[in-house]
Design an enzyme around this catalytic site. Sequence first.
Site, PDB file in Angstrom:
ATOM      1  CB  SER A   1      37.163 -78.058 -40.081  1.00  0.00           C
ATOM      2  OG  SER A   1      38.034 -79.076 -40.502  1.00  0.00           O
TER       3      SER A   1
ATOM      4  CG  HIS B   1      49.617 -82.726 -38.921  1.00  0.00           C
ATOM      5  ND1 HIS B   1      48.871 -83.521 -38.090  1.00  0.00           N
ATOM      6  CD2 HIS B   1      48.770 -82.288 -39.892  1.00  0.00           C
ATOM      7  CE1 HIS B   1      47.632 -83.579 -38.547  1.00  0.00           C
ATOM      8  NE2 HIS B   1      47.532 -82.843 -39.639  1.00  0.00           N
TER       9      HIS B   1
ATOM     10  NE  ARG C   1      46.293 -85.120 -45.696  1.00  0.00           N
ATOM     11  CZ  ARG C   1      45.751 -84.294 -44.824  1.00  0.00           C
ATOM     12  NH1 ARG C   1      44.466 -84.008 -44.901  1.00  0.00           N
ATOM     13  NH2 ARG C   1      46.486 -83.742 -43.872  1.00  0.00           N
TER      14      ARG C   1
ATOM     15  CG  HIS D   1      42.232 -76.506 -39.772  1.00  0.00           C
ATOM     16  ND1 HIS D   1      42.735 -77.666 -40.297  1.00  0.00           N
ATOM     17  CD2 HIS D   1      40.922 -76.792 -39.464  1.00  0.00           C
ATOM     18  CE1 HIS D   1      41.790 -78.612 -40.292  1.00  0.00           C
ATOM     19  NE2 HIS D   1      40.689 -78.097 -39.793  1.00  0.00           N
TER      20      HIS D   1
HETATM   21  N1  HAX Z   1      56.983 -73.343 -38.512  1.00  0.00           N
HETATM   22  C1  HAX Z   1      57.480 -72.777 -37.402  1.00  0.00           C
HETATM   23  N2  HAX Z   1      57.191 -73.152 -36.161  1.00  0.00           N
HETATM   24  C2  HAX Z   1      56.373 -74.213 -36.036  1.00  0.00           C
HETATM   25  C3  HAX Z   1      55.855 -74.900 -37.135  1.00  0.00           C
HETATM   26  C4  HAX Z   1      56.176 -74.411 -38.423  1.00  0.00           C
HETATM   27  N3  HAX Z   1      55.678 -74.952 -39.530  1.00  0.00           N
HETATM   28  N4  HAX Z   1      55.088 -75.902 -36.684  1.00  0.00           N
HETATM   29  C5  HAX Z   1      55.122 -75.850 -35.355  1.00  0.00           C
HETATM   30  N5  HAX Z   1      55.890 -74.826 -34.956  1.00  0.00           N
HETATM   31  C6  HAX Z   1      56.103 -74.362 -33.586  1.00  0.00           C
HETATM   32  C7  HAX Z   1      54.780 -73.980 -32.974  1.00  0.00           C
HETATM   33  O1  HAX Z   1      54.380 -72.674 -33.402  1.00  0.00           O
HETATM   34  C8  HAX Z   1      55.042 -74.096 -31.516  1.00  0.00           C
HETATM   35  O2  HAX Z   1      55.753 -72.945 -31.136  1.00  0.00           O
HETATM   36  P1  HAX Z   1      55.496 -72.256 -29.684  1.00  0.00           P
HETATM   37  O3  HAX Z   1      55.916 -73.288 -28.703  1.00  0.00           O
HETATM   38  O4  HAX Z   1      56.360 -71.053 -29.722  1.00  0.00           O
HETATM   39  O5  HAX Z   1      54.035 -71.963 -29.638  1.00  0.00           O
HETATM   40  C9  HAX Z   1      55.993 -75.279 -31.472  1.00  0.00           C
HETATM   41  O6  HAX Z   1      56.550 -75.419 -32.785  1.00  0.00           O
HETATM   42  C10 HAX Z   1      55.332 -76.587 -31.074  1.00  0.00           C
HETATM   43  O7  HAX Z   1      54.262 -76.839 -31.948  1.00  0.00           O
HETATM   44  P2  HAX Z   1      53.866 -78.342 -32.303  1.00  0.00           P
HETATM   45  O8  HAX Z   1      53.460 -79.023 -31.048  1.00  0.00           O
HETATM   46  O9  HAX Z   1      54.887 -78.968 -33.149  1.00  0.00           O
HETATM   47  O10 HAX Z   1      52.598 -78.129 -33.273  1.00  0.00           O
HETATM   48  P3  HAX Z   1      51.083 -77.961 -32.855  1.00  0.00           P
HETATM   49  O11 HAX Z   1      50.479 -79.312 -32.718  1.00  0.00           O
HETATM   50  O12 HAX Z   1      50.907 -77.015 -31.748  1.00  0.00           O
HETATM   51  O13 HAX Z   1      50.498 -77.238 -34.160  1.00  0.00           O
HETATM   52  C11 HAX Z   1      50.392 -76.845 -36.479  1.00  0.00           C
HETATM   53  C12 HAX Z   1      50.413 -77.905 -35.376  1.00  0.00           C
HETATM   54  C13 HAX Z   1      50.000 -77.502 -37.786  1.00  0.00           C
HETATM   55  C14 HAX Z   1      49.312 -75.809 -36.150  1.00  0.00           C
HETATM   56  C15 HAX Z   1      51.776 -76.196 -36.577  1.00  0.00           C
HETATM   57  O14 HAX Z   1      52.716 -77.163 -36.985  1.00  0.00           O
HETATM   58  C16 HAX Z   1      51.817 -75.016 -37.533  1.00  0.00           C
HETATM   59  O15 HAX Z   1      51.535 -73.900 -37.127  1.00  0.00           O
HETATM   60  N6  HAX Z   1      52.172 -75.241 -38.847  1.00  0.00           N
HETATM   61  C17 HAX Z   1      52.135 -74.204 -39.828  1.00  0.00           C
HETATM   62  C18 HAX Z   1      50.711 -73.965 -40.308  1.00  0.00           C
HETATM   63  C19 HAX Z   1      50.198 -75.146 -41.078  1.00  0.00           C
HETATM   64  O16 HAX Z   1      50.837 -75.667 -41.981  1.00  0.00           O
HETATM   65  N7  HAX Z   1      48.955 -75.567 -40.779  1.00  0.00           N
HETATM   66  C20 HAX Z   1      48.263 -76.654 -41.528  1.00  0.00           C
HETATM   67  C21 HAX Z   1      48.271 -77.986 -40.787  1.00  0.00           C
HETATM   68  C22 HAX Z   1      47.554 -79.065 -41.546  1.00  0.00           C
HETATM   69  C23 HAX Z   1      46.106 -78.784 -41.557  1.00  0.00           C
HETATM   70  O17 HAX Z   1      45.385 -78.825 -40.586  1.00  0.00           O
HETATM   71  N8  HAX Z   1      45.599 -78.413 -42.681  1.00  0.00           N
HETATM   72  O18 HAX Z   1      44.350 -78.024 -42.716  1.00  0.00           O
END
Ligand code: HAX
Length: 421
Positions: free
Chosen positions: A232, A308, A317, A262
């Site tokens: 964002s 994350h 947080r 996000h």
């Molecule tokens: N559950 C299951 N699988 C997860 C996961 C979770 N909570 N977090 C990461 N993974 C998976 C990813 O989907 C990715 O899988 P693929 O290789 O199959 O694509 C793998 O683990 C590697 O990901 P990563 O490198 O650990 O994480 P990224 O930096 O790519 O993404 C995310 C970070 C936050 C987007 C990710 O952890 C996620 O999708 N979490 C769940 C959604 C979430 O809570 N988002 C909010 C984050 C905080 C924020 O920005 N708030 O606004």
Amino acid sequence: MGILKQNLAKKIPDWRYNYRQLLDEKGDHVTSTVTIEKAFSGMRGVKGIICDTSSVTADAGLHVRGHHILDLIHIKPEEVLYLMLIDELPDKKSLKALQQDLQARSEVPDYVWDVLNSMPKDSHPMAMFNTAILCMQKESKFAKAYELVVSKSDYWESTLDDGLNIIAKLPAIAAAVYRLRFNKGERIESNNDLDWSGNFLHMMGFDQSKDMLKMMQLYLMLHCDHEGGNVSTFSSLTVNSALSDPYYSLSAGLNGLAGPLHGLANQNNLKFVLEVVEHFKGVPSDKELKEFVWDRLNSGRVIPGYGHAVLRCPDPRFTAFMGFGNKHIKDCDVFSVVTKLFNIVPDILKQHGKAKNPWPNVDAASGSLLYHYGLKEFEFYTVLFSMSRSLGIVSQMVLSRAMGLPLTRPKSLTFDALNKL
Ligand code: HAX
């Protein structure tokens, strides 16, 4: 002249001098190297943008202007806005002056209500909130200043004016979105004796119970900023770097906050927690919850609120919200499930072996507090996140204009070009 403009005007000359000196003396210093892998991984770890309002470390999380976020949980959103912009916490007099400035800017043009009323009744609250911000673009002081060929070194002033005008109106807009979208009745007039968070609760139609007000102040403070590279903020700043005004820029970035990876993770987390409570008709045993989590992972879905891109520890947080919940919430199934998830999900994610960070992020606890205090419409939760994140995004836009940062324009490469490398 408002208090923020007055104090920024005193600080900016020194900041500009320091920036220029750093560039002159160390401009060719390498901050990070970019590999093909980084190009394919969303630029993780590439240190190529500037953010002074806050920083995030993998093992301790968010620091706002050098203060760890857990040392700031007693302050109000208005105070954190002042801190991000001025690099000092306000004294009582400055805080009062800022609050009065915001109150003076808080009236929302009537056409915003017409726009919101004409949107489809099942619009997502984030679409309504961002549309309301965007439709006020014609009010932009920055756009007018640009037309009048105001000096580039003064761009920050009209950016600040726009930013404060938007921030001041967000409580009324968000409250109106809530009441309209969830059939809560007529809009409620603002009460300018209340602070930013209190007035928001009042316009939502909630009782001003002391605990709920404290929770809302905490919520609206904690989400204020998370350095410059999150979707964002980065999107807003990129749009703003084209000298699009803050109305265009902020709404652009908040559309990114509406993504499930996000900010939308907070609504999805609570949805998931409610599914657990519904499925087990209450709080499940550890064994039952583990199976439920594994089933979700095995069906290819993420556990919202966990993982994350930068953090490698429980998000402070999240810790702040859990601290509040443990102190104020008793006998609540939703909060108990959130607590149980914290005890079991990190180990499961480690076994699952994909997520680099198995720990909870900010979105794993916030919804349970809102739910407990009666704000149960979880589709609204990202709007609250947006109100708070606007404080950081506006601050970063003002500082970018003050430092005269140029158009953001990284270079892209074709697949062929990468192969040839
Ligand atoms: N559950 C299951 N699988 C997860 C996961 C979770 N909570 N977090 C990461 N993974 C998976 C990813 O989907 C990715 O899988 P693929 O290789 O199959 O694509 C793998 O683990 C590697 O990901 P990563 O490198 O650990 O994480 P990224 O930096 O790519 O993404 C995310 C970070 C936050 C987007 C990710 O952890 C996620 O999708 N979490 C769940 C959604 C979430 O809570 N988002 C909010 C984050 C905080 C924020 O920005 N708030 O606004």
